[in-house]
Design a protein around this motif. Structure first.
Motif, PDB file in Angstrom:
ATOM      1  N   ALA A  69       0.831  -1.204   0.000  1.00 16.32           N
ATOM      2  CA  ALA A  69       0.000   0.000   0.000  1.00 16.32           C
ATOM      3  C   ALA A  69       0.867   1.257   0.000  1.00 16.32           C
ATOM      4  O   ALA A  69       0.576   2.212  -0.744  1.00 16.32           O
ATOM      5  CB  ALA A  69      -0.922  -0.006   1.220  1.00 16.32           C
ATOM      6  N   ARG A  70       1.930   1.277   0.800  1.00 11.04           N
ATOM      7  CA  ARG A  70       2.816   2.437   0.812  1.00 11.04           C
ATOM      8  C   ARG A  70       3.451   2.646  -0.556  1.00 11.04           C
ATOM      9  O   ARG A  70       3.641   3.773  -1.004  1.00 11.04           O
ATOM     10  CB  ARG A  70       3.896   2.294   1.891  1.00 11.04           C
ATOM     11  CG  ARG A  70       3.339   2.525   3.301  1.00 11.04           C
ATOM     12  CD  ARG A  70       4.399   2.515   4.388  1.00 11.04           C
ATOM     13  NE  ARG A  70       5.004   1.192   4.503  1.00 11.04           N
ATOM     14  CZ  ARG A  70       6.314   0.953   4.441  1.00 11.04           C
ATOM     15  NH1 ARG A  70       7.170   1.922   4.277  1.00 11.04           N
ATOM     16  NH2 ARG A  70       6.764  -0.272   4.563  1.00 11.04           N
ATOM     17  N   SER A  71       3.763   1.559  -1.231  1.00 11.27           N
ATOM     18  CA  SER A  71       4.385   1.639  -2.547  1.00 11.27           C
ATOM     19  C   SER A  71       3.428   2.168  -3.613  1.00 11.27           C
ATOM     20  O   SER A  71       3.830   2.903  -4.513  1.00 11.27           O
ATOM     21  CB  SER A  71       4.899   0.257  -2.945  1.00 11.27           C
ATOM     22  OG  SER A  71       5.415   0.257  -4.241  1.00 11.27           O
ATOM     23  N   ALA A  72       2.173   1.821  -3.509  1.00 10.37           N
ATOM     24  CA  ALA A  72       1.199   2.141  -4.557  1.00 10.37           C
ATOM     25  C   ALA A  72       0.323   3.347  -4.263  1.00 10.37           C
ATOM     26  O   ALA A  72      -0.354   3.853  -5.164  1.00 10.37           O
ATOM     27  CB  ALA A  72       0.309   0.927  -4.806  1.00 10.37           C
ATOM     28  N   ALA A  73       0.322   3.827  -3.046  1.00 12.51           N
ATOM     29  CA  ALA A  73      -0.652   4.844  -2.632  1.00 12.51           C
ATOM     30  C   ALA A  73      -0.618   6.098  -3.501  1.00 12.51           C
ATOM     31  O   ALA A  73      -1.670   6.558  -3.965  1.00 12.51           O
ATOM     32  CB  ALA A  73      -0.450   5.207  -1.168  1.00 12.51           C
ATOM     33  N   THR A  82      -7.272  14.715  -2.193  1.00 15.83           N
ATOM     34  CA  THR A  82      -6.518  15.971  -2.202  1.00 15.83           C
ATOM     35  C   THR A  82      -5.093  15.665  -1.755  1.00 15.83           C
ATOM     36  O   THR A  82      -4.844  14.642  -1.100  1.00 15.83           O
ATOM     37  CB  THR A  82      -7.136  16.991  -1.238  1.00 15.83           C
ATOM     38  OG1 THR A  82      -6.992  16.502   0.100  1.00 15.83           O
ATOM     39  CG2 THR A  82      -8.610  17.259  -1.568  1.00 15.83           C
ATOM     40  N   PRO A  83      -4.145  16.544  -2.089  1.00 18.20           N
ATOM     41  CA  PRO A  83      -2.764  16.306  -1.628  1.00 18.20           C
ATOM     42  C   PRO A  83      -2.665  16.154  -0.107  1.00 18.20           C
ATOM     43  O   PRO A  83      -1.924  15.297   0.386  1.00 18.20           O
ATOM     44  CB  PRO A  83      -2.013  17.545  -2.126  1.00 18.20           C
ATOM     45  CG  PRO A  83      -2.767  17.974  -3.347  1.00 18.20           C
ATOM     46  CD  PRO A  83      -4.212  17.688  -3.009  1.00 18.20           C
ATOM     47  N   ASP A  84      -3.410  16.961   0.637  1.00 22.91           N
ATOM     48  CA  ASP A  84      -3.374  16.840   2.102  1.00 22.91           C
ATOM     49  C   ASP A  84      -3.937  15.502   2.571  1.00 22.91           C
ATOM     50  O   ASP A  84      -3.399  14.881   3.491  1.00 22.91           O
ATOM     51  CB  ASP A  84      -4.161  17.973   2.762  1.00 22.91           C
ATOM     52  CG  ASP A  84      -3.420  19.301   2.700  1.00 22.91           C
ATOM     53  OD1 ASP A  84      -2.203  19.300   2.406  1.00 22.91           O
ATOM     54  OD2 ASP A  84      -4.071  20.341   2.954  1.00 22.91           O
ATOM     55  N   ALA A  85      -5.031  15.066   1.953  1.00 14.69           N
ATOM     56  CA  ALA A  85      -5.626  13.778   2.334  1.00 14.69           C
ATOM     57  C   ALA A  85      -4.675  12.635   2.007  1.00 14.69           C
ATOM     58  O   ALA A  85      -4.504  11.705   2.812  1.00 14.69           O
ATOM     59  CB  ALA A  85      -6.963  13.587   1.638  1.00 14.69           C
ATOM     60  N   LEU A  86      -4.042  12.707   0.835  1.00 16.72           N
ATOM     61  CA  LEU A  86      -3.086  11.666   0.458  1.00 16.72           C
ATOM     62  C   LEU A  86      -1.911  11.639   1.422  1.00 16.72           C
ATOM     63  O   LEU A  86      -1.470  10.562   1.839  1.00 16.72           O
ATOM     64  CB  LEU A  86      -2.601  11.881  -0.978  1.00 16.72           C
ATOM     65  CG  LEU A  86      -1.586  10.871  -1.507  1.00 16.72           C
ATOM     66  CD1 LEU A  86      -2.110   9.446  -1.405  1.00 16.72           C
ATOM     67  CD2 LEU A  86      -1.213  11.207  -2.947  1.00 16.72           C
ATOM     68  N   GLU A  87      -1.424  12.803   1.790  1.00 14.74           N
ATOM     69  CA  GLU A  87      -0.322  12.863   2.756  1.00 14.74           C
ATOM     70  C   GLU A  87      -0.750  12.243   4.082  1.00 14.74           C
ATOM     71  O   GLU A  87       0.024  11.530   4.728  1.00 14.74           O
ATOM     72  CB  GLU A  87       0.143  14.306   2.961  1.00 14.74           C
ATOM     73  CG  GLU A  87       1.407  14.427   3.756  1.00 14.74           C
ATOM     74  CD  GLU A  87       2.596  13.691   3.153  1.00 14.74           C
ATOM     75  OE1 GLU A  87       3.430  13.204   3.941  1.00 14.74           O
ATOM     76  OE2 GLU A  87       2.703  13.573   1.921  1.00 14.74           O
ATOM     77  N   GLY A  88      -1.988  12.476   4.502  1.00 14.20           N
ATOM     78  CA  GLY A  88      -2.498  11.875   5.736  1.00 14.20           C
ATOM     79  C   GLY A  88      -2.521  10.362   5.662  1.00 14.20           C
ATOM     80  O   GLY A  88      -2.177   9.668   6.624  1.00 14.20           O
ATOM     81  N   VAL A  89      -2.909   9.840   4.505  1.00 18.44           N
ATOM     82  CA  VAL A  89      -2.918   8.383   4.312  1.00 18.44           C
ATOM     83  C   VAL A  89      -1.494   7.837   4.397  1.00 18.44           C
ATOM     84  O   VAL A  89      -1.240   6.820   5.041  1.00 18.44           O
ATOM     85  CB  VAL A  89      -3.589   8.017   2.969  1.00 18.44           C
ATOM     86  CG1 VAL A  89      -3.366   6.550   2.625  1.00 18.44           C
ATOM     87  CG2 VAL A  89      -5.075   8.337   3.017  1.00 18.44           C
TER      88      VAL A  89
END
Length: 123
Positions: A69-73, A82-89
């Motif tokens: 998941a970290r590799s593909a996220a 959003t970029p902020d949401a993706l960064e949170g994930v």
């Protein structure tokens, strides 16, 4: 735990190997690391070595799923978040990776103790 009778990484909620009732606390903690439905199987609850063996495989698989998941996220989620949401994930996945490393060590240590290996602190 700070107990010199347990190795670094020993789960805080598991009593030291050899202490009264330690196996009961080990089984309870190991079951917490497995799918909840495993509590329904007496063969797993009553065979702590087998439970530790299986728990190690579950934690390993979780770590592998987390790494994937970290590799593909970024590639798979960037169009949907959003970029902020993706960064949170990504932060959540990194934190979970660190937690799983600790759980893996704890499961391995408890499993070894259930097999009769005892920790001897180095001087």
């Amino acid at each position: 735990m700070g107990d010199e009778r347990v190795p670094p990484g020993w789960p805080d909620v598991v009593r030291p190997a050899g202490a009264p009732g330690w196996e009961r606390t080990a089984v309870t903690w190991l079951l917490d690391q497995c799918p909840a439905d495993y509590r329904a199987y007496p063969a797993l609850r009553n065979q702590p070595v087998a439970l530790a063996w299986l728990a190690l495989r579950h934690v390993t698989a979780q770590g592998q799923a987390n790494a994937a998941a970290r590799s593909a996220a970024r590639a798979e989620l960037r169009e949907h978040l959003t970029p902020d949401a993706l960064e949170g994930v990504l932060v959540a996945l990194d934190r979970e990776h660190a937690r799983l490393l600790g759980v893996h060590r704890g499961v391995r240590l408890v499993g070894e103790a259930l097999q009769g290996l005892r920790y001897v602190p180095r001087l």
